[in-house]
Design a protein around this motif. Structure first.
Motif, mmCIF file in Angstrom:
data_model
loop_
_atom_site.group_PDB
_atom_site.id
_atom_site.type_symbol
_atom_site.label_atom_id
_atom_site.label_comp_id
_atom_site.label_asym_id
_atom_site.label_seq_id
_atom_site.Cartn_x
_atom_site.Cartn_y
_atom_site.Cartn_z
ATOM 1 N N TYR A 1 11.421 -30.350 19.669
ATOM 2 C CA TYR A 1 10.928 -28.978 19.645
ATOM 3 C C TYR A 1 9.936 -28.817 18.497
ATOM 4 O O TYR A 1 10.093 -29.411 17.430
ATOM 5 N N ASP A 2 8.923 -28.002 18.731
ATOM 6 C CA ASP A 2 8.026 -27.548 17.679
ATOM 7 C C ASP A 2 8.683 -26.332 17.022
ATOM 8 O O ASP A 2 8.877 -25.300 17.663
ATOM 9 N N ILE A 3 9.045 -26.468 15.737
ATOM 10 C CA ILE A 3 9.732 -25.376 15.032
ATOM 11 C C ILE A 3 8.850 -24.804 13.924
ATOM 12 O O ILE A 3 9.353 -24.211 12.969
ATOM 13 N N THR A 4 7.530 -24.984 14.061
ATOM 14 C CA THR A 4 6.607 -24.464 13.054
ATOM 15 C C THR A 4 6.847 -22.982 12.827
ATOM 16 O O THR A 4 6.879 -22.503 11.692
ATOM 17 N N ASN A 5 7.031 -22.237 13.896
ATOM 18 C CA ASN A 5 7.420 -20.831 13.822
ATOM 19 C C ASN A 5 8.919 -20.768 14.070
ATOM 20 O O ASN A 5 9.373 -20.924 15.208
ATOM 21 N N PRO A 6 9.725 -20.562 13.026
ATOM 22 C CA PRO A 6 11.181 -20.588 13.206
ATOM 23 C C PRO A 6 11.708 -19.486 14.113
ATOM 24 O O PRO A 6 12.821 -19.594 14.616
ATOM 25 N N ASP A 7 10.913 -18.461 14.341
ATOM 26 C CA ASP A 7 11.336 -17.383 15.230
ATOM 27 C C ASP A 7 11.115 -17.719 16.696
ATOM 28 O O ASP A 7 11.680 -17.055 17.574
ATOM 29 N N ALA A 8 10.295 -18.733 16.972
ATOM 30 C CA ALA A 8 9.950 -19.029 18.365
ATOM 31 C C ALA A 8 9.655 -20.515 18.562
ATOM 32 O O ALA A 8 8.510 -20.904 18.821
ATOM 33 N N PRO A 9 10.648 -21.385 18.415
ATOM 34 C CA PRO A 9 10.440 -22.818 18.669
ATOM 35 C C PRO A 9 9.981 -23.067 20.103
ATOM 36 O O PRO A 9 10.286 -22.287 21.016
ATOM 37 N N VAL A 10 9.262 -24.169 20.281
ATOM 38 C CA VAL A 10 8.689 -24.493 21.587
ATOM 39 C C VAL A 10 9.134 -25.900 21.993
ATOM 40 O O VAL A 10 8.936 -26.863 21.249
ATOM 41 N N PHE A 11 9.721 -26.010 23.172
ATOM 42 C CA PHE A 11 10.144 -27.303 23.696
ATOM 43 C C PHE A 11 8.946 -28.231 23.859
ATOM 44 O O PHE A 11 7.883 -27.824 24.335
ATOM 45 N N GLN A 12 9.135 -29.515 23.488
ATOM 46 C CA GLN A 12 8.075 -30.508 23.601
ATOM 47 C C GLN A 12 8.414 -31.633 24.578
ATOM 48 O O GLN A 12 7.619 -31.963 25.450
ATOM 49 N N ASP A 13 9.605 -32.218 24.430
ATOM 50 C CA ASP A 13 9.901 -33.397 25.235
ATOM 51 C C ASP A 13 11.392 -33.719 25.153
ATOM 52 O O ASP A 13 12.120 -33.203 24.301
ATOM 53 N N TYR A 14 11.810 -34.582 26.059
ATOM 54 C CA TYR A 14 13.154 -35.156 26.042
ATOM 55 C C TYR A 14 13.042 -36.575 26.568
ATOM 56 O O TYR A 14 12.469 -36.811 27.631
ATOM 57 N N LEU A 15 13.560 -37.532 25.792
ATOM 58 C CA LEU A 15 13.549 -38.927 26.223
ATOM 59 C C LEU A 15 14.952 -39.501 26.073
ATOM 60 O O LEU A 15 15.556 -39.419 25.005
ATOM 61 N N ASN A 16 15.447 -40.059 27.167
ATOM 62 C CA ASN A 16 16.775 -40.673 27.191
ATOM 63 C C ASN A 16 16.616 -42.079 27.764
ATOM 64 O O ASN A 16 16.309 -42.250 28.941
ATOM 65 N N THR A 17 16.819 -43.092 26.917
ATOM 66 C CA THR A 17 16.569 -44.473 27.333
ATOM 67 C C THR A 17 17.844 -45.207 27.735
ATOM 68 O O THR A 17 17.958 -46.420 27.576
ATOM 69 N N ARG A 18 18.792 -44.472 28.267
ATOM 70 C CA ARG A 18 19.887 -45.106 29.003
ATOM 71 C C ARG A 18 19.363 -45.423 30.403
ATOM 72 O O ARG A 18 18.802 -44.555 31.075
ATOM 73 N N GLU A 19 19.571 -46.668 30.842
ATOM 74 C CA GLU A 19 18.952 -47.114 32.090
ATOM 75 C C GLU A 19 19.914 -47.198 33.275
ATOM 76 O O GLU A 19 19.473 -47.227 34.419
ATOM 77 N N ASP A 20 21.206 -47.238 33.021
ATOM 78 C CA ASP A 20 22.193 -47.330 34.108
ATOM 79 C C ASP A 20 23.208 -46.212 33.930
ATOM 80 O O ASP A 20 23.844 -46.092 32.880
ATOM 81 N N TRP A 21 23.383 -45.414 34.970
ATOM 82 C CA TRP A 21 24.286 -44.256 34.913
ATOM 83 C C TRP A 21 25.413 -44.354 35.927
ATOM 84 O O TRP A 21 26.221 -43.428 36.029
ATOM 85 N N VAL A 22 25.501 -45.450 36.663
ATOM 86 C CA VAL A 22 26.478 -45.537 37.738
ATOM 87 C C VAL A 22 27.534 -46.623 37.522
ATOM 88 O O VAL A 22 28.641 -46.516 38.059
ATOM 89 N N THR A 23 27.229 -47.662 36.762
ATOM 90 C CA THR A 23 28.209 -48.720 36.536
ATOM 91 C C THR A 23 29.335 -48.178 35.660
ATOM 92 O O THR A 23 29.110 -47.790 34.510
ATOM 93 N N GLU A 24 30.546 -48.134 36.204
ATOM 94 C CA GLU A 24 31.645 -47.503 35.482
ATOM 95 C C GLU A 24 31.983 -48.243 34.196
ATOM 96 O O GLU A 24 32.249 -47.633 33.170
ATOM 97 N N ASP A 25 31.999 -49.572 34.245
ATOM 98 C CA ASP A 25 32.275 -50.364 33.052
ATOM 99 C C ASP A 25 30.967 -50.610 32.308
ATOM 100 O O ASP A 25 30.295 -51.622 32.505
ATOM 101 N N ALA A 26 30.610 -49.674 31.446
ATOM 102 C CA ALA A 26 29.320 -49.756 30.754
ATOM 103 C C ALA A 26 29.236 -50.992 29.864
ATOM 104 O O ALA A 26 28.153 -51.558 29.691
ATOM 105 N N GLU A 27 30.356 -51.421 29.317
ATOM 106 C CA GLU A 27 30.342 -52.588 28.433
ATOM 107 C C GLU A 27 29.899 -53.850 29.173
ATOM 108 O O GLU A 27 29.272 -54.743 28.590
ATOM 109 N N SER A 28 30.198 -53.912 30.460
ATOM 110 C CA SER A 28 29.876 -55.110 31.231
ATOM 111 C C SER A 28 28.372 -55.305 31.402
ATOM 112 O O SER A 28 27.921 -56.409 31.732
ATOM 113 N N ILE A 29 27.587 -54.266 31.188
ATOM 114 C CA ILE A 29 26.128 -54.372 31.315
ATOM 115 C C ILE A 29 25.453 -53.966 30.003
ATOM 116 O O ILE A 29 24.351 -53.407 29.998
ATOM 117 N N LEU A 30 26.103 -54.269 28.882
ATOM 118 C CA LEU A 30 25.603 -53.838 27.576
ATOM 119 C C LEU A 30 24.176 -54.316 27.324
ATOM 120 O O LEU A 30 23.366 -53.596 26.726
#
Length: 615
Positions: free
Chosen positions: A541-570
């Motif tokens: 977020y851009d918080i230059t103006n603390p009264d009105a922050p502005v969303f910029q981006d979201y990045l999530n670099t988890r690549e597998d969301w379905v394998t139940e045993d996450a450790e097995s594909i570490l």
């Protein structure tokens, strides 16, 4: 126009920039920092410790001169030293152990400034005195060490470089038999070889317990004084190096500290978020469809983890990541669950178990905290407040159903009706107030964390809160996952960080759990980077103006969301469970790019993101 470099090094004669350099004909160049219209994140590289769910990458810190990252590896109890000269391929150089400072000690946190690495070291017995040690970043030689309070954790240098502050959390032993005092150590490092520590403690507030509690400060540990109950978690410092603010996470408060005198000036209650108001909705259930809505009578305690400070318009503002944290000691002790309240303290309980018509004893020897049972034999919901889900005087109606509030984890320690002296008002099972009754009445239910980040002024007054924007974004069409941004967030809304196929599994707890944050200035703008512990990823977020922050981006670099045993594909799963973050300016970066580095405690990865800028 999109660029990945935020500044230009140029001779004034070459570009004829106004205000660039002097009229002298010399070799000096000036850094001209451009102000981007917006920024985003892009994956650059990662280092993996190869350990799953062992906190093998927690808190990162960076030294510009040596181009080294220092990363707390709690699995080893040491500090990993990484070469960051090539952000795409960080590599392990060495480790720093704590045993030479405290036998059996473990590294808890780290901070770096001007080639000096400060390391927080917890004693083998965590309730014993800890230490802060200083090392040279370039050759890792130890300079000195100094004793501090029990369980030193987060460290921060003052901007002028005169002091290091340590948050001495002072958590109790697991059986709650020993409860050291929380404190903040203020370490004078003007003579680096002979540092000296002052203690900003809370004993002067012991006599103010009733006033603090009336103001909303949570002081509730068994037989604990105020000084024992307050647990500093994270620290922010003003730009003039005069004032510090320490988050007291479990207490839902912030302590304001005068640094030079090591004096706690004030303890400020943060209050709560009303989830019954429009815009403050939550999804309180981990069963059924994703549904973010308002719930009158449900209040979220902020209970922040990370805090930082920045300047805007000549004023100081504080930013908190409102993770939420419950006290849970003795939860592995069978004697505690069998009814021995001296062996621990667990405050978390599901709504469906709290207000069951048959009372508490049905949960005995299971998950019933004995302190709750000592308080009453059962609990009721205020029939006026909770009428919308069917509550009547003696019956919770549908409020305790799984698809409504039943699955929500709340604290049983507050929200019930009390007399002026703090004792509970008692009711009979039919909901009639009676001194002979054995039920308590909950007028409000308090959940953990506000599922947001918040900007406060320097007096702890709320300026801006992200409200329900984080959960709404994660459930919306615009949010995408993975480094290539090709997986829909809504398909894995509020997932857990240690397993796959877990959509919605964290909604009954603390949602996505904003935990860590860091801020950085680029040109004339200030940006905050917020790590979501459970869902993962970093919000910008851009918080230059603390009264009105502005969303910029979201990045999530988890690549597998379905394998139940996450450790097995570490090796291929990517990054899970962001803990600590550090911003690296372009001026300090090993490249021409500003960077954000994130320690991920579940995947054991330290990930580097490039900050892309649009002009």
């Amino acid at each position: 126009m999109r660029k990945s470099f935020p500044y230009i090094l140029a001779a004034c004669s070459a570009l004829a920039l106004v205000g660039c350099g002097s009229d002298d004909d010399d070799d000096n160049s000036e850094v001209v920092v451009e102000t981007p219209s917006s920024i985003g994140l892009q994956f650059a590289g990662r280092y993996s410790a190869g350990q799953f769910d062992e906190s093998a990458a927690e808190i990162p810190a960076y030294d510009a001169a040596s181009q080294r990252l220092f990363v707390v590896n709690a699995e080893k109890g040491m500090l990993d030293v990484l070469d960051l000269s090539d952000p795409a391929n960080p590599s392990l150089i060495d480790t720093i152990a704590a045993g030479s400072v405290i036998a059996g000690g473990e590294v808890n946190s780290v901070a770096v400034r001007d080639g000096i690495v400060a390391v927080a070291i917890e004693a083998d017995v965590k309730t014993d005195t800890g230490a802060v040690a200083l090392y040279n970043a370039d050759d890792l030689s130890m300079i000195s060490s100094v004793a501090v309070g029990a369980q030193p954790d987060m460290l921060i240098f003052t901007p002028d470089g005169s002091y290091i502050l340590a948050a001495n959390e002072g958590e109790p032993s697991d059986d709650y038999q020993i409860d050291p005092q929380g404190s903040v150590s203020i370490i004078d490092i003007t003579d680096m070889a002979n540092p000296s520590a002052m203690t900003a403690g809370f004993t002067s507030f012991n006599s103010q317990r009733d006033l603090l509690v009336a103001d909303g400060v949570r002081i509730y540990g068994p037989n604990a004084s105020v000084a024992q109950d307050l647990e500093p978690e994270y620290i922010a410092v003003s730009a003039d190096s005069q004032t510090a603010w320490a988050v007291l996470q479990e207490n839902n408060a912030v302590a304001r500290i005068d640094i030079t005198s090591a004096h706690v000036q004030q303890i400020i209650s943060l209050g709560y978020k009303d989830h019954g108001l429009d815009g403050n909705g939550i999804d309180p259930s981990d069963e059924g469809p994703v549904e973010i809505s308002t719930w009158p009578g449900v209040r979220g305690l902020y209970l922040p983890d990370a805090i930082t400070a920045y300047e805007a318009g000549g004023m100081t503002y504080l930013v908190t990541a409102n993770e939420g944290d419950a006290r849970a000691w003795g939860e592995d002790n069978d004697d505690y669950w069998a009814g021995d309240s001296s062996k621990g303290f667990v405050e978390e309980f599901r709504v469906k178990h709290l207000v069951h018509a048959d009372g508490f004893d049905r949960r005995a020897n299971d998950d019933l905290p004995p302190q709750l049972r000592e308080l009453a034999a059962g609990a009721l919901l205020n029939p006026t407040t909770f009428s919308y889900c069917g509550a009547t005087a003696g019956d919770p109606g549908d409020c305790r159903e799984d698809e409504t509030l039943g699955r929500l984890n709340i604290t049983w320690t507050e929200g019930y009706r009390q007399h002026a002296d703090g004792s509970p008002v008692m009711f009979d099972a039919a909901g009639n107030e009676s001194s002979d009754g054995d039920r308590i009445m909950y007028d409000n239910l308090y959940s953990y964390g506000a599922r947001s980040f918040t900007i406060w002024n320097d007096e702890g007054q709320l300026v801006w809160d992200s409200a329900d924007a984080i959960e709404q974004f994660l459930a919306g069409d615009d949010c995408m996952l993975s480094a290539t941004r090709d997986i829909a967030c809504k398909d894995f809304f509020n997932s857990a960080h240690d397993e796959g196929n877990s959509i919605d599994s964290r909604s009954d707890a603390k949602g996505p759990e904003p935990e860590g944050l860091t801020i950085g200035s680029i040109g004339d703008k200030t940006f905050v980077f917020v790590g979501l512990e459970r869902m993962g990823g970093v919000l910008v977020y851009d918080i230059t103006n603390p009264d009105a922050p502005v969303f910029q981006d979201y990045l999530n670099t988890r690549e597998d969301w379905v394998t139940e045993d996450a450790e097995s594909i570490l090796a291929s799963i990517g990054d899970l469970g962001p803990e600590g973050l550090v911003f690296i300016s372009a001026e300090d970066s090993p490249t021409d790019d500003a960077l954000v580095v994130v320690g991920n405690e579940v995947s054991g990865t330290t990930v580097i993101y490039t900050i892309e800028q649009m002009f």
